[in-house]
Design a protein around this motif. Structure first.
Motif, PDB file in Angstrom:
ATOM      1  N   GLU A   1       0.833  -1.204   0.000  1.00 33.50           N
ATOM      2  CA  GLU A   1       0.000   0.000   0.000  1.00 33.50           C
ATOM      3  C   GLU A   1       0.868   1.254   0.000  1.00 33.50           C
ATOM      4  N   TYR A   2       1.933   1.249   0.811  1.00 33.72           N
ATOM      5  CA  TYR A   2       2.856   2.387   0.799  1.00 33.72           C
ATOM      6  C   TYR A   2       3.442   2.586  -0.596  1.00 33.72           C
ATOM      7  N   ALA A   3       3.834   1.491  -1.253  1.00 33.88           N
ATOM      8  CA  ALA A   3       4.469   1.585  -2.568  1.00 33.88           C
ATOM      9  C   ALA A   3       3.517   2.182  -3.607  1.00 33.88           C
ATOM     10  N   VAL A   4       2.265   1.738  -3.610  1.00 31.43           N
ATOM     11  CA  VAL A   4       1.286   2.278  -4.556  1.00 31.43           C
ATOM     12  C   VAL A   4       1.088   3.767  -4.322  1.00 31.43           C
ATOM     13  N   TRP A   5       0.945   4.142  -3.072  1.00 27.38           N
ATOM     14  CA  TRP A   5       0.730   5.545  -2.703  1.00 27.38           C
ATOM     15  C   TRP A   5       1.918   6.408  -3.114  1.00 27.38           C
ATOM     16  N   LEU A   6       3.128   5.940  -2.807  1.00 26.47           N
ATOM     17  CA  LEU A   6       4.324   6.705  -3.145  1.00 26.47           C
ATOM     18  C   LEU A   6       4.517   6.817  -4.653  1.00 26.47           C
ATOM     19  N   ARG A   7       4.268   5.722  -5.367  1.00 25.89           N
ATOM     20  CA  ARG A   7       4.413   5.756  -6.820  1.00 25.89           C
ATOM     21  C   ARG A   7       3.519   6.831  -7.447  1.00 25.89           C
ATOM     22  N   GLN A   8       2.290   6.898  -6.973  1.00 28.88           N
ATOM     23  CA  GLN A   8       1.366   7.878  -7.525  1.00 28.88           C
ATOM     24  C   GLN A   8       1.833   9.300  -7.239  1.00 28.88           C
ATOM     25  N   LEU A   9       2.265   9.552  -6.008  1.00 27.30           N
ATOM     26  CA  LEU A   9       2.710  10.897  -5.635  1.00 27.30           C
ATOM     27  C   LEU A   9       3.991  11.277  -6.358  1.00 27.30           C
ATOM     28  N   MET A  10       4.912  10.330  -6.485  1.00 23.66           N
ATOM     29  CA  MET A  10       6.169  10.619  -7.167  1.00 23.66           C
ATOM     30  C   MET A  10       5.938  10.881  -8.653  1.00 23.66           C
ATOM     31  N   ASP A  11       5.010  10.156  -9.255  1.00 32.72           N
ATOM     32  CA  ASP A  11       4.700  10.373 -10.664  1.00 32.72           C
ATOM     33  C   ASP A  11       4.085  11.754 -10.873  1.00 32.72           C
ATOM     34  N   LEU A  12       3.224  12.169  -9.946  1.00 31.14           N
ATOM     35  CA  LEU A  12       2.625  13.490 -10.039  1.00 31.14           C
ATOM     36  C   LEU A  12       3.649  14.596  -9.844  1.00 31.14           C
ATOM     37  N   ASP A  13       4.717  14.297  -9.092  1.00 28.50           N
ATOM     38  CA  ASP A  13       5.751  15.293  -8.805  1.00 28.50           C
ATOM     39  C   ASP A  13       6.901  15.163  -9.808  1.00 28.50           C
ATOM     40  N   GLY A  14       6.634  15.537 -11.039  1.00 32.31           N
ATOM     41  CA  GLY A  14       7.687  15.571 -12.033  1.00 32.31           C
ATOM     42  C   GLY A  14       8.054  14.235 -12.634  1.00 32.31           C
ATOM     43  N   GLY A  15       7.168  13.250 -12.508  1.00 32.49           N
ATOM     44  CA  GLY A  15       7.441  11.964 -13.126  1.00 32.49           C
ATOM     45  C   GLY A  15       8.558  11.180 -12.480  1.00 32.49           C
ATOM     46  N   ARG A  16       8.715  11.341 -11.176  1.00 26.49           N
ATOM     47  CA  ARG A  16       9.744  10.575 -10.450  1.00 26.49           C
ATOM     48  C   ARG A  16       9.280   9.132 -10.275  1.00 26.49           C
ATOM     49  N   SER A  17      10.232   8.260  -9.952  1.00 27.20           N
ATOM     50  CA  SER A  17       9.888   6.850  -9.750  1.00 27.20           C
ATOM     51  C   SER A  17      10.631   6.292  -8.550  1.00 27.20           C
ATOM     52  N   LEU A  18      10.111   5.199  -7.995  1.00 27.91           N
ATOM     53  CA  LEU A  18      10.770   4.538  -6.863  1.00 27.91           C
ATOM     54  C   LEU A  18      12.164   4.051  -7.235  1.00 27.91           C
ATOM     55  N   GLY A  19      12.380   3.769  -8.516  1.00 28.66           N
ATOM     56  CA  GLY A  19      13.685   3.298  -8.947  1.00 28.66           C
ATOM     57  C   GLY A  19      14.798   4.310  -8.768  1.00 28.66           C
ATOM     58  N   GLU A  20      14.444   5.590  -8.596  1.00 30.78           N
ATOM     59  CA  GLU A  20      15.450   6.629  -8.384  1.00 30.78           C
ATOM     60  C   GLU A  20      15.970   6.636  -6.952  1.00 30.78           C
ATOM     61  N   VAL A  21      15.240   6.002  -6.052  1.00 33.93           N
ATOM     62  CA  VAL A  21      15.636   5.993  -4.641  1.00 33.93           C
ATOM     63  C   VAL A  21      16.712   4.939  -4.419  1.00 33.93           C
ATOM     64  N   THR A  22      17.821   5.337  -3.822  1.00 33.21           N
ATOM     65  CA  THR A  22      18.948   4.422  -3.609  1.00 33.21           C
ATOM     66  C   THR A  22      19.178   4.083  -2.141  1.00 33.21           C
ATOM     67  N   SER A  23      18.591   4.864  -1.232  1.00 33.48           N
ATOM     68  CA  SER A  23      18.765   4.590   0.195  1.00 33.48           C
ATOM     69  C   SER A  23      17.552   5.089   0.960  1.00 33.48           C
ATOM     70  N   CYS A  24      17.400   4.592   2.189  1.00 33.09           N
ATOM     71  CA  CYS A  24      16.212   4.910   2.989  1.00 33.09           C
ATOM     72  C   CYS A  24      16.610   4.996   4.459  1.00 33.09           C
ATOM     73  N   ILE A  25      16.051   5.967   5.151  1.00 34.96           N
ATOM     74  CA  ILE A  25      16.253   6.071   6.599  1.00 34.96           C
ATOM     75  C   ILE A  25      14.894   6.254   7.259  1.00 34.96           C
ATOM     76  N   ILE A  26      14.704   5.580   8.387  1.00 40.22           N
ATOM     77  CA  ILE A  26      13.419   5.594   9.089  1.00 40.22           C
ATOM     78  C   ILE A  26      13.638   5.978  10.552  1.00 40.22           C
ATOM     79  N   ALA A  27      12.863   6.945  11.019  1.00 39.10           N
ATOM     80  CA  ALA A  27      12.782   7.261  12.449  1.00 39.10           C
ATOM     81  C   ALA A  27      11.332   7.072  12.858  1.00 39.10           C
ATOM     82  N   THR A  28      11.092   6.269  13.874  1.00 32.91           N
ATOM     83  CA  THR A  28       9.705   6.016  14.265  1.00 32.91           C
ATOM     84  C   THR A  28       9.542   5.997  15.775  1.00 32.91           C
ATOM     85  N   VAL A  29       8.409   6.540  16.219  1.00 36.41           N
ATOM     86  CA  VAL A  29       8.013   6.429  17.626  1.00 36.41           C
ATOM     87  C   VAL A  29       6.860   5.443  17.763  1.00 36.41           C
TER      88      VAL A  29
END
Length: 259
Positions: A38-66
């Protein structure tokens, strides 16, 4: 490109960071039930709307959670769709000594704010983060995390008034023109708004006196903008502090990996 994820009790912020600069940012309600797919579908849609970006452009990830329950699905998001093992913010951030009785209890959000504040403004520093809770975090002259204060957030106070008192309505948080209310809603708004201004000012004064040295005060968080012109105790309002902190932590952790 870095995907920085800040999971709060109420909202989760996703930010794309390229060469240290935030190029896109989105916010979603925090839910431990939302799956990696679900996160992936949501992010794909938002990234596509923002200049045609894609998940494939992401090379690293950092998470902070409470919200520990949310970590499993976000970790899977990074592994499955970004092909990257995510960096998880904990009490062992390089260059950040944690000077509290139980370092393992330091909230990831508070550590991230401390790092973001220090790399931007130096120390000693008070970071006032207004969200579900209002926290006042102390950052030493060397960037160390030295503890702080945790109080209920302003939205919790509004909710508590409405829930616990049968005749008090649910109100919007607004800055009233005067302190003395002449009707119920006005009195509640004055109590909530000016009460929180007084809480912020009072705790800043007490912390500064106890610390015994001049301190810069920076405010961040979802509702901090409410108080922007209401007090001169806060020197900087910085809504991007958390993402800046996550970006710096990712840089340090990546440097550690490559040693």
């Amino acid at each position: 490109m870095l995907l920085a994820i800040d999971v709060g009790n109420t909202n989760t912020v996703f930010a794309l960071v390229e060469d240290g600069v935030t190029v896109a940012q989105w916010r979603a309600s925090t839910s431990a039930r939302r799956t990696a797919d679900e996160y992936a579908v949501w992010l794909r849609q938002l990234m596509d709307l923002d200049g045609g970006r894609s998940l494939g452009e992401v090379t690293s990830c950092i998470i902070a959670t409470v919200v520990p329950q949310a970590l499993f699905n976000l970790r899977n998001l990074s592994r499955r769709y970004l092909n990257a093992e995510p960096m998880i913010v904990g009490p062992d951030i390089p260059g950040v000594p944690v000077r509290i009785d139980r370092p393992s209890e330091a909230g990831a959000d508070r550590l991230v704010g401390a790092v973001g504040g220090f790399v931007t403004y130096g120390g000693p520093l008070i970071v006032v983060d207004s969200g579900t809770a209002t926290t006042f975090d102390i950052v030493g002259a060397d960037g160390g995390f030295e503890g702080g204060v945790i109080s209920p957030g302003i939205n919790l106070s509004v909710q508590a008034l409405h829930t616990a008192a049968a005749r008090l309505p649910r109100i919007a948080i607004e800055r009233p023109d005067k302190v003395i209310g002449t009707d119920t809603v006005g009195a509640m708004q004055a109590g909530v708004f000016w009460g929180y201004v007084s809480l912020i000012e009072g705790l800043i004064d007490r912390i500064s006196t106890e610390y015994g040295a001049p301190m810069t005060v920076v405010a961040t968080g979802g509702v901090s903008s409410l108080f922007k012109d209401a007090t001169d105790k806060i020197h900087h309002f910085d809504p991007d502090l958390t993402i800046r902190g996550l970006t710096e932590i990712a840089r340090r952790l990546e440097a550690e990996r490559q040693r």
